[in-house]
Design an enzyme around this catalytic site. Structure first.
Site, PDB file in Angstrom:
ATOM      1  N   THR A   1       0.724  -1.102   0.063  1.00 14.74           N
ATOM      2  CA  THR A   1      -0.087   0.046  -0.150  1.00 14.74           C
ATOM      3  C   THR A   1       0.830   1.270  -0.137  1.00 14.74           C
ATOM      4  OG1 THR A   1      -0.043   0.045   2.426  1.00 14.74           O
ATOM      5  CG2 THR A   1      -1.981  -1.255   1.348  1.00 14.74           C
TER       6      THR A   1
ATOM      7  N   ASN B   1       0.373   4.822   1.703  1.00 16.60           N
ATOM      8  CA  ASN B   1      -0.505   5.512   2.550  1.00 16.60           C
ATOM      9  C   ASN B   1      -0.235   7.006   2.421  1.00 16.60           C
ATOM     10  OD1 ASN B   1      -0.881   2.930   3.357  1.00 16.60           O
ATOM     11  ND2 ASN B   1       0.421   2.841   4.952  1.00 16.60           N
TER      12      ASN B   1
ATOM     13  N   GLU C   1      -4.933   4.075   3.232  1.00 15.38           N
ATOM     14  CA  GLU C   1      -4.109   3.009   2.934  1.00 15.38           C
ATOM     15  C   GLU C   1      -4.622   2.737   1.212  1.00 15.38           C
ATOM     16  OE1 GLU C   1      -3.414  -0.273   5.238  1.00 15.38           O
ATOM     17  OE2 GLU C   1      -3.994   0.621   7.034  1.00 15.38           O
TER      18      GLU C   1
END
Length: 197
Positions: free
Chosen positions: A43, A45, A121
């Site tokens: 991910t 973020n 995320e």
């Protein structure tokens, strides 16, 4: 808890309807480190303050799909030469900054991990060979997939995330959603998201 009923492969109406699309923006920051290492789903973020860029502080927790404009090249290298000019070092021409990719994102508390802080995320549907922390990311949220659930196992969490990815991909293939990829705001990185840093 996660329902046992089958999930549809497409989320949302045939054309985006209010409140979508929503805009978020911020620098990519280090998260909990679980996406790649534990889940196999990396991910990118952004700070939770990124929700304020489009006035979306009160957006419901859950899983969403849309487009991510990121100030990086295809391989994840930062665009520009570090002097804010947007060119490539050693070259006179200015290269277009950034790229836009489909994404699926989670906004919320991640009940399985019992987080004490809400997070944003983003899983970009593109393979990057390395991290690009600090790059600017503009998000155009086109629709809602599902609320966030608690899970009895990590395997069921991973299964749902993989399904979310497929739902995001198929949902964005529709013409009216595909057209949103061309929104110029996705590639406007100068001065965007300063409130979020």
């Amino acid at each position: 808890m996660r329902p046992d009923t089958p999930r549809p492969l497409i989320a949302g109406p045939s054309t985006p309807s209010p409140p979508f699309p929503l805009r978020l923006s911020g620098p990519i920051v280090k998260g909990f480190g679980r996406g790649s290492s534990e889940l196999g789903i990396p991910t990118a973020n952004i700070p939770i303050a990124g929700l304020s860029v489009g006035g979306n502080e009160d957006v419901d927790s859950g899983v969403y799909y849309g487009w991510a404009g990121v100030d990086v090249e295809q391989d994840g290298k930062r665009c520009g030469n570090g002097d804010g000019e947007g060119g490539i070092e050693g070259q006179g021409e200015v290269k277009a900054k950034g790229n836009v990719w489909p994404m699926v994102m989670s906004i919320g508390w991640n009940p399985y991990y019992k987080n004490t802080k809400r997070s944003v995320e983003v899983h970009i549907l593109h393979h990057f060979p390395h991290d690009f922390y600090g790059a600017q990311m503009n998000l155009l949220i086109c629709g809602f997939i599902r609320p966030e659930y608690d899970y009895v196992s990590k395997e069921s969490l991973i299964e749902d995330i993989r399904m979310d990815i497929e739902v995001a991909r198929k949902s964005l293939e529709r013409e009216s959603y595909r057209a949103l990829r061309e929104e110029t705001w996705l590639m406007e990185f100068e001065g965007v998201g300063e409130e979020a840093s």
